[in-house]
Design an enzyme around this catalytic site. Structure first.
Site, PDB file in Angstrom:
ATOM      1  N   TRP A  23       0.843  -1.193   0.000  1.00  0.00           N
ATOM      2  CA  TRP A  23       0.000   0.000   0.000  1.00  0.00           C
ATOM      3  C   TRP A  23       0.883   1.250   0.000  1.00  0.00           C
ATOM      4  O   TRP A  23       1.887   1.305   0.714  1.00  0.00           O
ATOM      5  CB  TRP A  23      -0.894  -0.008   1.250  1.00  0.00           C
ATOM      6  CG  TRP A  23      -1.740   1.209   1.411  1.00  0.00           C
ATOM      7  CD1 TRP A  23      -2.627   1.724   0.509  1.00  0.00           C
ATOM      8  CD2 TRP A  23      -1.796   2.065   2.557  1.00  0.00           C
ATOM      9  NE1 TRP A  23      -3.239   2.855   1.016  1.00  0.00           N
ATOM     10  CE2 TRP A  23      -2.736   3.092   2.275  1.00  0.00           C
ATOM     11  CE3 TRP A  23      -1.141   2.077   3.786  1.00  0.00           C
ATOM     12  CZ2 TRP A  23      -3.041   4.104   3.179  1.00  0.00           C
ATOM     13  CZ3 TRP A  23      -1.448   3.081   4.681  1.00  0.00           C
ATOM     14  CH2 TRP A  23      -2.382   4.074   4.383  1.00  0.00           C
ATOM     15  N   ASP A  47       1.254  -8.861  -0.897  1.00  0.00           N
ATOM     16  CA  ASP A  47      -0.132  -8.381  -0.877  1.00  0.00           C
ATOM     17  C   ASP A  47      -0.235  -7.050  -1.610  1.00  0.00           C
ATOM     18  O   ASP A  47       0.427  -6.075  -1.245  1.00  0.00           O
ATOM     19  CB  ASP A  47      -0.593  -8.207   0.576  1.00  0.00           C
ATOM     20  CG  ASP A  47      -2.005  -7.660   0.672  1.00  0.00           C
ATOM     21  OD1 ASP A  47      -2.933  -8.476   0.824  1.00  0.00           O
ATOM     22  OD2 ASP A  47      -2.189  -6.431   0.588  1.00  0.00           O
ATOM     23  N   TYR A  52      -4.209   0.056  -5.400  1.00  0.00           N
ATOM     24  CA  TYR A  52      -2.841   0.521  -5.187  1.00  0.00           C
ATOM     25  C   TYR A  52      -2.158   0.936  -6.489  1.00  0.00           C
ATOM     26  O   TYR A  52      -1.138   1.634  -6.456  1.00  0.00           O
ATOM     27  CB  TYR A  52      -1.983  -0.581  -4.536  1.00  0.00           C
ATOM     28  CG  TYR A  52      -2.444  -1.065  -3.190  1.00  0.00           C
ATOM     29  CD1 TYR A  52      -3.434  -0.401  -2.460  1.00  0.00           C
ATOM     30  CD2 TYR A  52      -1.887  -2.212  -2.631  1.00  0.00           C
ATOM     31  CE1 TYR A  52      -3.851  -0.870  -1.237  1.00  0.00           C
ATOM     32  CE2 TYR A  52      -2.291  -2.689  -1.398  1.00  0.00           C
ATOM     33  CZ  TYR A  52      -3.278  -2.025  -0.702  1.00  0.00           C
ATOM     34  OH  TYR A  52      -3.685  -2.502   0.512  1.00  0.00           O
ATOM     35  N   LYS A  77      -6.787  -7.351  -4.388  1.00  0.00           N
ATOM     36  CA  LYS A  77      -8.099  -7.014  -3.848  1.00  0.00           C
ATOM     37  C   LYS A  77      -8.964  -6.318  -4.891  1.00  0.00           C
ATOM     38  O   LYS A  77      -8.481  -5.463  -5.640  1.00  0.00           O
ATOM     39  CB  LYS A  77      -7.960  -6.095  -2.623  1.00  0.00           C
ATOM     40  CG  LYS A  77      -6.996  -6.601  -1.582  1.00  0.00           C
ATOM     41  CD  LYS A  77      -6.863  -5.649  -0.414  1.00  0.00           C
ATOM     42  CE  LYS A  77      -5.636  -5.969   0.400  1.00  0.00           C
ATOM     43  NZ  LYS A  77      -4.385  -5.549  -0.258  1.00  0.00           N
ATOM     44  N   HIS A 107     -11.994  -5.329  -1.146  1.00  0.00           N
ATOM     45  CA  HIS A 107     -11.132  -4.413  -0.406  1.00  0.00           C
ATOM     46  C   HIS A 107     -11.853  -3.736   0.764  1.00  0.00           C
ATOM     47  O   HIS A 107     -11.255  -3.514   1.820  1.00  0.00           O
ATOM     48  CB  HIS A 107     -10.572  -3.367  -1.359  1.00  0.00           C
ATOM     49  CG  HIS A 107      -9.268  -2.785  -0.919  1.00  0.00           C
ATOM     50  ND1 HIS A 107      -8.378  -2.217  -1.777  1.00  0.00           N
ATOM     51  CD2 HIS A 107      -8.677  -2.691   0.301  1.00  0.00           C
ATOM     52  CE1 HIS A 107      -7.313  -1.789  -1.128  1.00  0.00           C
ATOM     53  NE2 HIS A 107      -7.479  -2.067   0.142  1.00  0.00           N
ATOM     54  N   SER A 135     -11.949  -7.713   3.311  1.00  0.00           N
ATOM     55  CA  SER A 135     -11.064  -6.785   4.008  1.00  0.00           C
ATOM     56  C   SER A 135     -11.897  -5.653   4.569  1.00  0.00           C
ATOM     57  O   SER A 135     -12.838  -5.179   3.911  1.00  0.00           O
ATOM     58  CB  SER A 135     -10.001  -6.239   3.040  1.00  0.00           C
ATOM     59  OG  SER A 135      -9.113  -5.362   3.706  1.00  0.00           O
ATOM     60  N   ASN A 136     -11.585  -5.243   5.773  1.00  0.00           N
ATOM     61  CA  ASN A 136     -12.302  -4.150   6.429  1.00  0.00           C
ATOM     62  C   ASN A 136     -13.769  -4.479   6.682  1.00  0.00           C
ATOM     63  O   ASN A 136     -14.611  -3.582   6.725  1.00  0.00           O
ATOM     64  CB  ASN A 136     -12.178  -2.856   5.620  1.00  0.00           C
ATOM     65  CG  ASN A 136     -10.763  -2.377   5.485  1.00  0.00           C
ATOM     66  OD1 ASN A 136     -10.085  -2.112   6.478  1.00  0.00           O
ATOM     67  ND2 ASN A 136     -10.270  -2.281   4.249  1.00  0.00           N
ATOM     68  N   GLN A 157      -8.913  -9.221   6.111  1.00  0.00           N
ATOM     69  CA  GLN A 157      -7.742  -8.377   6.324  1.00  0.00           C
ATOM     70  C   GLN A 157      -8.197  -7.057   6.944  1.00  0.00           C
ATOM     71  O   GLN A 157      -9.005  -6.342   6.359  1.00  0.00           O
ATOM     72  CB  GLN A 157      -7.031  -8.125   5.000  1.00  0.00           C
ATOM     73  CG  GLN A 157      -5.707  -7.388   5.149  1.00  0.00           C
ATOM     74  CD  GLN A 157      -5.075  -7.113   3.798  1.00  0.00           C
ATOM     75  OE1 GLN A 157      -4.992  -5.968   3.376  1.00  0.00           O
ATOM     76  NE2 GLN A 157      -4.614  -8.161   3.123  1.00  0.00           N
ATOM     77  N   LEU A 186       2.192  -1.447  12.267  1.00  0.00           N
ATOM     78  CA  LEU A 186       3.045  -0.419  12.875  1.00  0.00           C
ATOM     79  C   LEU A 186       2.325   0.924  12.957  1.00  0.00           C
ATOM     80  O   LEU A 186       2.933   1.921  13.336  1.00  0.00           O
ATOM     81  CB  LEU A 186       4.339  -0.263  12.060  1.00  0.00           C
ATOM     82  CG  LEU A 186       5.064  -1.548  11.680  1.00  0.00           C
ATOM     83  CD1 LEU A 186       6.338  -1.234  10.898  1.00  0.00           C
ATOM     84  CD2 LEU A 186       5.375  -2.390  12.910  1.00  0.00           C
ATOM     85  N   ARG A 232      14.864  -2.148   6.486  1.00  0.00           N
ATOM     86  CA  ARG A 232      13.666  -2.365   7.303  1.00  0.00           C
ATOM     87  C   ARG A 232      12.900  -3.602   6.848  1.00  0.00           C
ATOM     88  O   ARG A 232      12.284  -4.291   7.669  1.00  0.00           O
ATOM     89  CB  ARG A 232      12.770  -1.126   7.249  1.00  0.00           C
ATOM     90  CG  ARG A 232      13.401   0.078   7.935  1.00  0.00           C
ATOM     91  CD  ARG A 232      12.524   1.297   7.832  1.00  0.00           C
ATOM     92  NE  ARG A 232      13.232   2.499   8.264  1.00  0.00           N
ATOM     93  CZ  ARG A 232      12.790   3.720   8.047  1.00  0.00           C
ATOM     94  NH1 ARG A 232      11.643   3.922   7.405  1.00  0.00           N
ATOM     95  NH2 ARG A 232      13.488   4.769   8.470  1.00  0.00           N
TER      96      ARG A 232
END
Length: 273
Positions: A23, A47, A52, A77, A107, A135-136, A157, A186, A232
């Site tokens: 994303w 994913d 996106y 999605k 999505h 998702s959501n 998700q 995060l 990272r």
């Protein structure tokens, strides 16, 4: 548990417990590099989403990686502003340059939780995807979908972290045989400087990001942190050589701001009507 650990979905496929989300990753070199670095680091879950606008770059990076397609779990999605999820799945496959998806999600439940599902099921029937999910979606929306679904959703998700600890939603999904996958573990970076998180990170000799990811994994979720930085991406995968003890887990649980909600997002947090 290891980087290769999985959760078995209700359709029998194995969902890695850890992967890369893309994303807000720009199409082109930025996305290609992130996916390539992730695959080099041992990630096997990627994913993406139609919204996106980086599916082509994800597909190119997968092909260029040298990792066999069958070793990669690929999710995209359906953008619910579209009309036909099966038709849009075909377009996604063309952009991704692959013959099938491992998982295809709605999505978000724009227009209601059930209208797009028959076309999602048609995508399975046509061999475009191994599994379908959501998702959501809140507990109530999942329950409404289950009443009409011929093919059950295998995953949901949702935004999930110690600060968005949607315990009631996870419990309902697990009871329905739906694996929960955590996005934004995060908090898009917002949670990394929290004093509780940093204290636990220092005590365990790990980074705040690793603590947040590890917490979600110990809750039984699949987790898909996003990063475009190679260091990272590698660091985020270093969560399988330690375990948070009960006191650390309880301290992180206490950061919740949602009341352990059954909702996927607060009413003010929804971007659709």
């Amino acid at each position: 548990m290891t980087l290769n650990s999985t959760r078995t979905l209700s359709n029998g496929t194995e969902l890695p417990v850890f992967g890369l989300g893309v994303w807000q990753v720009h199409d082109g070199l930025e996305c290609e590099r992130a996916v390539r670095w992730a695959l080099e680091a041992g990630y096997r879950l990627i994913d993406t989403a139609q919204a996106y606008r980086n599916e082509a770059s994800v597909g190119k990076a997968i092909r260029d990686s040298g990792v066999p397609r069958e070793e990669i779990f690929l999710t995209t999605k359906f953008y619910p502003g579209g009309k036909d999820a099966r038709v849009e799945a075909e377009k996604s496959l063309e952009r991704l340059g692959t013959d099938y998806l491992d998982l295809y999600l709605i999505h978000w439940p724009q227009g209601g939780p059930t209208w797009a599902w028959p076309a999602m099921e048609a995508a399975v029937d046509a061999g475009l995807t191994k599994g379908i999910g959501i998702s959501n979606f809140s507990t109530a929306e999942l329950a409404e979908l289950e009443k009409v679904a011929r093919i059950k959703p295998v995953a949901n998700q949702v935004q999930f972290s110690p600060f968005e600890y949607r315990a009631a939603l996870v419990d309902a999904c697990e009871a329905a045989g739906v694996v929960v996958q955590a996005y934004s573990p995060l908090g898009t970076g917002r949670h990394l400087d929290d004093p509780v998180v940093t204290r636990i990170a220092q005590a365990t000799g790990h980074t705040p990001a690793q603590v947040l990811i590890r917490w979600a994994i110990q809750k039984g979720l699949s987790v898909i942190p996003k990063s475009i930085h190679q260091d990272r991406i590698v660091e985020n995968a270093g969560v399988f050589d330690f375990e948070l003890d009960d006191a650390a887990m309880a301290a992180l649980d206490g950061l919740d701001t949602t009341g352990r909600t059954a909702d996927a997002l607060s009413q003010s947090g929804k971007w659709w009507s």
